[in-house]
Write a protein that holds these residues in place. Sequence first.
Motif, mmCIF file in Angstrom:
data_model
loop_
_atom_site.group_PDB
_atom_site.id
_atom_site.type_symbol
_atom_site.label_atom_id
_atom_site.label_comp_id
_atom_site.label_asym_id
_atom_site.label_seq_id
_atom_site.Cartn_x
_atom_site.Cartn_y
_atom_site.Cartn_z
ATOM 1 N N LEU A 245 -2.804 0.286 21.554
ATOM 2 C CA LEU A 245 -2.195 1.322 22.712
ATOM 3 C C LEU A 245 -2.951 1.606 23.946
ATOM 4 O O LEU A 245 -2.819 1.326 24.953
ATOM 5 N N GLU B 196 -4.464 0.928 15.722
ATOM 6 C CA GLU B 196 -3.224 1.212 16.419
ATOM 7 C C GLU B 196 -3.499 1.947 17.631
ATOM 8 O O GLU B 196 -2.862 1.544 18.766
ATOM 9 N N ALA C 197 -0.043 9.610 18.680
ATOM 10 C CA ALA C 197 -1.044 8.646 17.776
ATOM 11 C C ALA C 197 -2.492 9.619 17.704
ATOM 12 O O ALA C 197 -3.049 9.564 16.475
ATOM 13 N N GLN D 116 3.562 6.851 22.415
ATOM 14 C CA GLN D 116 3.305 6.567 21.179
ATOM 15 C C GLN D 116 1.652 7.005 21.086
ATOM 16 O O GLN D 116 1.085 7.398 20.281
#
Length: 204
Positions: free
Chosen positions: A114, A110, A81, A77
Motif C-alpha cells: 500500500l 500488505e 492497516a 486501507q
Amino acid sequence: MSNTLLNNNSNFKIVVSYAEKLFFTNKGYFNWIAITGIIAIGTFIWTIWFNNKKYRADLISKTRIDWMNQVRPLYAQYIAAVPHYMFLYNKAMVGHDERAIEVLTEQMDEIKRLYYELNLYIPDNDSNKIILDDINLLWYELSYVSDYYDYGIRKNLFASRINNYRSTSYESGVDKYVSGLINRSSTDGSKYFKNEWEKIKKGQ
C-alpha cells in the motif's frame, strides 16, 4: 518611401477588388450566398475547435476520476492497516499470541504494498504535500515499533501479570500518539479528496 506607398496602395486595391468580387455580384447586389458560406465555414471550424477542447477536458476529468477511484481506497486501507499491525504486534510481543506472530509478516507485506503504491500514484508536489506527509509519517513510525516494544518489555512498561494487567502510562502515551496520527491522516485525506473532486467538477 514612395515605392513603399505605391506597393501598399496596390496591395490594398487588390484586396478591395477581391472583396468586391466575393461580397457583391456582377450587378452590384450583395452576395448573401458568399456570406452564408463564410459563416458556415467559420461555424464548422469553431465546432471542431470546441469539440476538441471539450474532448480533452472530458478525457482529463475521466482520467482524474479513475485516479481518485484507485487512490482513495488504497489510502483508506493504508491508514486502517497501520494500527491493525500495531495491535497484532502487541498481541504477538506482549501477549505471546501465536496466531498474531504468524500473520505479522503477511500484514507488513500488505502495508509495504500500500505504501509503495500510494507513493507511485500520488505525485510529489506541493498540492499533495499534506497527504504524502501523513503517509510517510505513518510509515516512519512503523519503523520504530520493534524498538518501542523491545524497550517496553525490558522495562516492564506494558500491562502484564507483574502490574496486574493495568494499562501503563507508557502504553497510553504511545496509543494516544498513534491514534492522533490516524485521526489526522483520516481528516487530511477527507479534505484532500474533497478538494480533488471539486477540481474535477470545475474541469481543472
